[in-house]
Design a protein around this motif. Structure first.
Motif, PDB file in Angstrom:
ATOM      1  N   LEU A  85       0.732  -1.399   0.106  1.00  0.00           N
ATOM      2  CA  LEU A  85      -0.135  -0.083   0.001  1.00  0.00           C
ATOM      3  C   LEU A  85       0.901   1.270   0.121  1.00  0.00           C
ATOM      4  O   LEU A  85       0.524   2.214  -0.830  1.00  0.00           O
ATOM      5  CB  LEU A  85      -0.811   0.012   1.326  1.00  0.00           C
ATOM      6  CG  LEU A  85      -1.860   1.202   1.326  1.00  0.00           C
ATOM      7  CD1 LEU A  85      -2.862   1.111   0.113  1.00  0.00           C
ATOM      8  CD2 LEU A  85      -2.681   0.858   2.505  1.00  0.00           C
ATOM      9  N   ASN A  86       1.819   0.932   0.894  1.00  0.00           N
ATOM     10  CA  ASN A  86       3.019   2.467   0.887  1.00  0.00           C
ATOM     11  C   ASN A  86       3.436   2.476  -0.593  1.00  0.00           C
ATOM     12  O   ASN A  86       3.687   3.695  -1.115  1.00  0.00           O
ATOM     13  CB  ASN A  86       3.930   2.066   1.859  1.00  0.00           C
ATOM     14  CG  ASN A  86       3.202   2.527   3.234  1.00  0.00           C
ATOM     15  OD1 ASN A  86       2.339   3.088   3.469  1.00  0.00           O
ATOM     16  ND2 ASN A  86       3.685   1.647   4.346  1.00  0.00           N
ATOM     17  N   PHE A  89       1.155   4.082  -2.961  1.00  0.00           N
ATOM     18  CA  PHE A  89       0.920   5.569  -2.653  1.00  0.00           C
ATOM     19  C   PHE A  89       2.107   6.412  -3.121  1.00  0.00           C
ATOM     20  O   PHE A  89       2.059   7.726  -3.415  1.00  0.00           O
ATOM     21  CB  PHE A  89       0.883   6.076  -1.080  1.00  0.00           C
ATOM     22  CG  PHE A  89      -0.699   5.746  -0.501  1.00  0.00           C
ATOM     23  CD1 PHE A  89      -1.650   6.013  -1.275  1.00  0.00           C
ATOM     24  CD2 PHE A  89      -0.821   5.240   0.793  1.00  0.00           C
ATOM     25  CE1 PHE A  89      -2.885   5.815  -0.763  1.00  0.00           C
ATOM     26  CE2 PHE A  89      -2.084   4.943   1.278  1.00  0.00           C
ATOM     27  CZ  PHE A  89      -3.153   5.458   0.492  1.00  0.00           C
ATOM     28  N   SER A  90       3.496   5.881  -2.923  1.00  0.00           N
ATOM     29  CA  SER A  90       4.584   6.440  -3.337  1.00  0.00           C
ATOM     30  C   SER A  90       4.672   6.594  -4.916  1.00  0.00           C
ATOM     31  O   SER A  90       4.947   7.499  -5.640  1.00  0.00           O
ATOM     32  CB  SER A  90       5.933   5.710  -2.937  1.00  0.00           C
ATOM     33  OG  SER A  90       5.927   5.543  -1.664  1.00  0.00           O
ATOM     34  N   THR A  91       4.068   5.659  -5.494  1.00  0.00           N
ATOM     35  CA  THR A  91       4.104   5.703  -7.162  1.00  0.00           C
ATOM     36  C   THR A  91       3.104   6.658  -7.641  1.00  0.00           C
ATOM     37  O   THR A  91       3.411   7.411  -8.428  1.00  0.00           O
ATOM     38  CB  THR A  91       3.660   4.316  -7.555  1.00  0.00           C
ATOM     39  OG1 THR A  91       4.454   3.097  -7.079  1.00  0.00           O
ATOM     40  CG2 THR A  91       3.597   4.281  -9.106  1.00  0.00           C
ATOM     41  N   GLN A  92       1.803   6.784  -6.812  1.00  0.00           N
ATOM     42  CA  GLN A  92       0.952   7.635  -7.207  1.00  0.00           C
ATOM     43  C   GLN A  92       1.348   9.182  -6.937  1.00  0.00           C
ATOM     44  O   GLN A  92       1.197   9.870  -7.693  1.00  0.00           O
ATOM     45  CB  GLN A  92      -0.494   7.463  -6.271  1.00  0.00           C
ATOM     46  CG  GLN A  92      -1.270   8.600  -6.408  1.00  0.00           C
ATOM     47  CD  GLN A  92      -2.155   8.603  -5.173  1.00  0.00           C
ATOM     48  OE1 GLN A  92      -2.170   7.770  -4.378  1.00  0.00           O
ATOM     49  NE2 GLN A  92      -3.134   9.637  -5.093  1.00  0.00           N
ATOM     50  N   ALA A  93       2.259   9.226  -5.810  1.00  0.00           N
ATOM     51  CA  ALA A  93       2.770  10.799  -5.324  1.00  0.00           C
ATOM     52  C   ALA A  93       3.745  11.150  -6.517  1.00  0.00           C
ATOM     53  O   ALA A  93       3.737  12.164  -6.979  1.00  0.00           O
ATOM     54  CB  ALA A  93       3.323  10.894  -4.099  1.00  0.00           C
ATOM     55  N   ALA A  94       4.672  10.138  -6.905  1.00  0.00           N
ATOM     56  CA  ALA A  94       5.600  10.332  -7.863  1.00  0.00           C
ATOM     57  C   ALA A  94       5.096  10.804  -9.322  1.00  0.00           C
ATOM     58  O   ALA A  94       5.590  11.522 -10.024  1.00  0.00           O
ATOM     59  CB  ALA A  94       6.330   9.165  -8.120  1.00  0.00           C
ATOM     60  N   TYR A  95       3.828  10.122  -9.783  1.00  0.00           N
ATOM     61  CA  TYR A  95       3.085  10.635 -10.663  1.00  0.00           C
ATOM     62  C   TYR A  95       2.361  11.972 -10.726  1.00  0.00           C
ATOM     63  O   TYR A  95       2.162  12.834 -11.658  1.00  0.00           O
ATOM     64  CB  TYR A  95       2.301   9.669 -11.301  1.00  0.00           C
ATOM     65  CG  TYR A  95       3.130   8.530 -12.357  1.00  0.00           C
ATOM     66  CD1 TYR A  95       3.554   8.927 -13.510  1.00  0.00           C
ATOM     67  CD2 TYR A  95       3.202   7.240 -11.666  1.00  0.00           C
ATOM     68  CE1 TYR A  95       4.327   7.937 -14.256  1.00  0.00           C
ATOM     69  CE2 TYR A  95       4.215   6.388 -12.568  1.00  0.00           C
ATOM     70  CZ  TYR A  95       4.446   6.776 -13.804  1.00  0.00           C
ATOM     71  OH  TYR A  95       5.198   5.851 -14.257  1.00  0.00           O
ATOM     72  N   ALA A  96       1.851  12.139  -9.575  1.00  0.00           N
ATOM     73  CA  ALA A  96       0.731  13.310  -9.282  1.00  0.00           C
ATOM     74  C   ALA A  96       1.640  14.583  -9.213  1.00  0.00           C
ATOM     75  O   ALA A  96       1.167  15.415  -9.668  1.00  0.00           O
ATOM     76  CB  ALA A  96       0.173  13.097  -8.067  1.00  0.00           C
ATOM     77  N   ALA A  97       2.814  14.712  -8.841  1.00  0.00           N
ATOM     78  CA  ALA A  97       3.776  15.747  -8.577  1.00  0.00           C
ATOM     79  C   ALA A  97       3.999  16.419  -9.782  1.00  0.00           C
ATOM     80  O   ALA A  97       3.693  17.677 -10.296  1.00  0.00           O
ATOM     81  CB  ALA A  97       4.760  15.541  -7.507  1.00  0.00           C
ATOM     82  N   PRO A  98       4.693  15.730 -10.775  1.00  0.00           N
ATOM     83  CA  PRO A  98       4.803  16.373 -12.332  1.00  0.00           C
ATOM     84  C   PRO A  98       3.308  16.571 -12.819  1.00  0.00           C
ATOM     85  O   PRO A  98       3.675  17.689 -13.566  1.00  0.00           O
ATOM     86  CB  PRO A  98       5.451  15.267 -12.915  1.00  0.00           C
ATOM     87  CG  PRO A  98       5.955  14.290 -11.961  1.00  0.00           C
ATOM     88  CD  PRO A  98       5.039  14.376 -10.956  1.00  0.00           C
ATOM     89  N   LEU A  99       2.210  15.847 -12.560  1.00  0.00           N
ATOM     90  CA  LEU A  99       1.207  16.264 -13.338  1.00  0.00           C
ATOM     91  C   LEU A  99       0.652  17.832 -12.969  1.00  0.00           C
ATOM     92  O   LEU A  99       0.093  18.511 -13.441  1.00  0.00           O
ATOM     93  CB  LEU A  99       0.113  15.117 -13.191  1.00  0.00           C
ATOM     94  CG  LEU A  99       0.354  13.804 -13.956  1.00  0.00           C
ATOM     95  CD1 LEU A  99      -0.596  12.870 -13.731  1.00  0.00           C
ATOM     96  CD2 LEU A  99       0.239  14.019 -15.598  1.00  0.00           C
ATOM     97  N   ILE A 100       0.931  17.845 -11.654  1.00  0.00           N
ATOM     98  CA  ILE A 100       0.284  18.973 -10.988  1.00  0.00           C
ATOM     99  C   ILE A 100       1.071  20.086 -11.283  1.00  0.00           C
ATOM    100  O   ILE A 100       0.711  21.142 -11.680  1.00  0.00           O
ATOM    101  CB  ILE A 100       0.320  18.905  -9.271  1.00  0.00           C
ATOM    102  CG1 ILE A 100      -0.776  18.045  -8.981  1.00  0.00           C
ATOM    103  CG2 ILE A 100       0.314  20.333  -8.898  1.00  0.00           C
ATOM    104  CD1 ILE A 100      -0.811  17.578  -7.436  1.00  0.00           C
ATOM    105  N   LEU A 101       2.539  20.111 -11.610  1.00  0.00           N
ATOM    106  CA  LEU A 101       3.410  20.984 -11.925  1.00  0.00           C
ATOM    107  C   LEU A 101       3.328  21.391 -13.588  1.00  0.00           C
ATOM    108  O   LEU A 101       3.029  22.630 -13.943  1.00  0.00           O
ATOM    109  CB  LEU A 101       4.750  20.515 -11.846  1.00  0.00           C
ATOM    110  CG  LEU A 101       5.112  20.427 -10.375  1.00  0.00           C
ATOM    111  CD1 LEU A 101       6.843  20.044 -10.488  1.00  0.00           C
ATOM    112  CD2 LEU A 101       5.465  22.032  -9.700  1.00  0.00           C
ATOM    113  N   LEU A 102       2.744  20.370 -14.422  1.00  0.00           N
ATOM    114  CA  LEU A 102       2.314  20.659 -15.831  1.00  0.00           C
ATOM    115  C   LEU A 102       1.168  21.530 -15.712  1.00  0.00           C
ATOM    116  O   LEU A 102       1.086  22.340 -16.568  1.00  0.00           O
ATOM    117  CB  LEU A 102       2.306  19.205 -16.404  1.00  0.00           C
ATOM    118  CG  LEU A 102       3.512  18.594 -16.967  1.00  0.00           C
ATOM    119  CD1 LEU A 102       3.138  17.286 -17.376  1.00  0.00           C
ATOM    120  CD2 LEU A 102       4.050  19.381 -17.904  1.00  0.00           C
TER     121      LEU A 102
END
Length: 196
Positions: A85-86, A89-102
């Motif tokens: 589960l962790n 969550f880490s994988t999701q955060a790794a993809y979410a941060a660049p998407l938010i920056l874009l």
């Protein structure tokens, strides 16, 4: 000279181009992606990540995940420290941060374009305001020149284009004539005529 001539001959023999020209093209290892499409999809995902619906779905998945791993001893694919589960969550955060920056970059581009448009509109409005101010000032000058006709030299208060009434004679309608106050614009325009 013989070395370069032999190289040129060798290259011509192999069918290659001249050395002073760049290579015509490279083989693309990755397919070309439209930047606008990627930015638009990143913005859509980033907007979804910031909604209450996403948080509700994610909370539900976490509760079900933990409940199944605790309640059913035979189906424990992720025991108590919930490492899988962790990792999710880490994988999701790794993809979410660049998407938010874009998405933020796209919003910055829109804000920059809007600011440029606003500056252009403000400049046009300032020019229009200055033009209207000059026009109003010109109209006021023209109106003041029409209200106080020019005085002929030696005419002592008579307008240039005709005879003036005397100050003790009221104008039609009970008002004094503006031209009768010996050239002073404020004396002849107030109040009804007084008996002499």
């Amino acid at each position: 000279m013989t070395i370069s001539a032999s190289r040129t001959t060798d290259r011509r023999g192999l069918g290659t181009e001249r050395l002073d020209l760049p290579v015509s093209g490279r083989v693309a290892l990755l397919p070309r992606v439209d930047r606008e499409t990627v930015s638009r999809s990143a913005e859509t995902i980033a907007r979804f990540l910031g909604t209450g619906r996403y948080l509700t779905i994610q909370t539900g998945i976490v509760i079900v995940w933990i409940a199944l791993n605790i309640a059913l001893p035979l189906m424990r694919w992720d025991p108590y420290p919930f490492i899988l589960l962790n990792l999710a969550f880490s994988t999701q955060a790794a993809y979410a941060a660049p998407l938010i920056l874009l998405a933020q970059n796209r919003q910055d581009d829109r804000d920059r374009a809007s600011l440029t448009e606003d500056r252009a509109v403000a400049g046009r409005m300032r020019e229009n305001t200055e033009f209207l101010t000059r026009e109003v000032a010109a109209l006021r000058l023209a109106q003041s020149e029409a209200a106080t006709p020019p005085v002929r030299p030696g005419g002592a208060g008579r307008p240039a284009g005709g005879t003036a009434r005397r100050s003790h004679q009221p104008a039609p309608g009970g008002r004094r004539d503006p031209a009768s106050a010996a050239g002073h614009p404020s004396l002849g325009r107030i109040g009804p005529a007084r008996p002499a």
